[in-house]
Scaffold this motif. Structure first.
Motif, short mmCIF file in Angstrom:
data_model
loop_
_atom_site.label_atom_id
_atom_site.label_comp_id
_atom_site.label_asym_id
_atom_site.label_seq_id
_atom_site.Cartn_x
_atom_site.Cartn_y
_atom_site.Cartn_z
N PHE A 118 91.26 30.66 36.72
CA PHE A 118 90.17 29.70 36.61
C PHE A 118 89.95 28.98 37.93
O PHE A 118 90.88 28.77 38.70
CB PHE A 118 90.47 28.64 35.55
N THR A 119 88.71 28.57 38.15
CA THR A 119 88.39 27.66 39.24
C THR A 119 88.28 26.27 38.62
O THR A 119 87.35 25.98 37.88
CB THR A 119 87.05 28.06 39.90
N ILE A 156 91.65 14.47 35.27
CA ILE A 156 91.59 15.70 34.49
C ILE A 156 90.87 16.74 35.32
O ILE A 156 90.13 16.43 36.25
CB ILE A 156 90.87 15.51 33.14
N GLU A 157 91.10 17.97 34.96
CA GLU A 157 90.43 19.09 35.61
C GLU A 157 89.81 19.94 34.51
O GLU A 157 90.34 20.01 33.40
CB GLU A 157 91.42 19.91 36.43
N ILE A 158 88.70 20.56 34.81
CA ILE A 158 87.97 21.34 33.82
C ILE A 158 87.55 22.67 34.43
O ILE A 158 87.26 22.76 35.63
CB ILE A 158 86.76 20.54 33.28
N LEU A 167 84.00 29.46 26.51
CA LEU A 167 85.02 28.43 26.32
C LEU A 167 85.13 27.51 27.53
O LEU A 167 84.82 27.89 28.66
CB LEU A 167 86.38 29.07 26.04
N VAL A 168 85.63 26.30 27.26
CA VAL A 168 85.88 25.31 28.29
C VAL A 168 87.36 24.95 28.22
O VAL A 168 87.93 24.83 27.13
CB VAL A 168 85.02 24.05 28.06
N TYR A 169 88.00 24.80 29.36
CA TYR A 169 89.42 24.51 29.46
C TYR A 169 89.60 23.17 30.17
O TYR A 169 88.98 22.92 31.20
CB TYR A 169 90.13 25.61 30.23
N VAL A 210 93.92 22.34 27.09
CA VAL A 210 93.14 22.21 25.86
C VAL A 210 91.94 23.14 25.98
O VAL A 210 91.24 23.14 27.00
CB VAL A 210 92.67 20.76 25.64
N THR A 211 91.71 23.93 24.96
CA THR A 211 90.59 24.86 24.95
C THR A 211 89.59 24.44 23.88
O THR A 211 89.98 24.10 22.77
CB THR A 211 91.08 26.29 24.64
N THR A 212 88.32 24.44 24.22
CA THR A 212 87.27 24.09 23.27
C THR A 212 86.01 24.89 23.60
O THR A 212 85.97 25.62 24.57
CB THR A 212 87.00 22.57 23.29
N THR A 213 85.00 24.72 22.76
CA THR A 213 83.72 25.38 23.04
C THR A 213 82.82 24.41 23.78
O THR A 213 83.05 23.20 23.78
CB THR A 213 83.02 25.79 21.73
N ARG A 214 81.79 24.93 24.40
CA ARG A 214 80.84 24.07 25.10
C ARG A 214 80.13 23.14 24.14
O ARG A 214 79.89 21.97 24.44
CB ARG A 214 79.84 24.92 25.87
N ALA A 215 79.79 23.63 22.94
CA ALA A 215 79.11 22.79 21.94
C ALA A 215 79.99 21.61 21.52
O ALA A 215 79.51 20.48 21.41
CB ALA A 215 78.72 23.62 20.73
#
Length: 64
Positions: free
Chosen positions: A4-5, A19-21, A27-29, A40-45
């Motif tokens: 990931f970047t 925090i870093e994203i 998916l978003v990390y 933590v992993t989640t969706t953009r929505a």
């Protein structure tokens, strides 16, 4: 494992309060810079819903 970047928050300070994203596909990390092994992993929505709620002040009582 993905490479990931990571983007650090512009609100981050020198005291490791940041925090870093990163995102890949749908998916978003999210991770803490001082503990990059926990992600933590989640969706953009779902992230958009969280950000909208935070901007509306729904969590202000948790940080007061």
């Amino acid at each position: 494992m993905h490479h990931f970047t990571w983007q650090k928050s512009s609100f981050s300070g020198d005291e490791a309060n940041c925090i870093e994203i990163a995102s890949a596909e749908s998916l978003v990390y999210i991770r803490e810079s001082d503990d990059p092994t926990t992600i933590v992993t989640t969706t953009r929505a779902k992230l958009n819903a969280l950000l909208a709620a935070a901007k509306a002040g729904e969590f202000d009582h948790l940080t007061a």
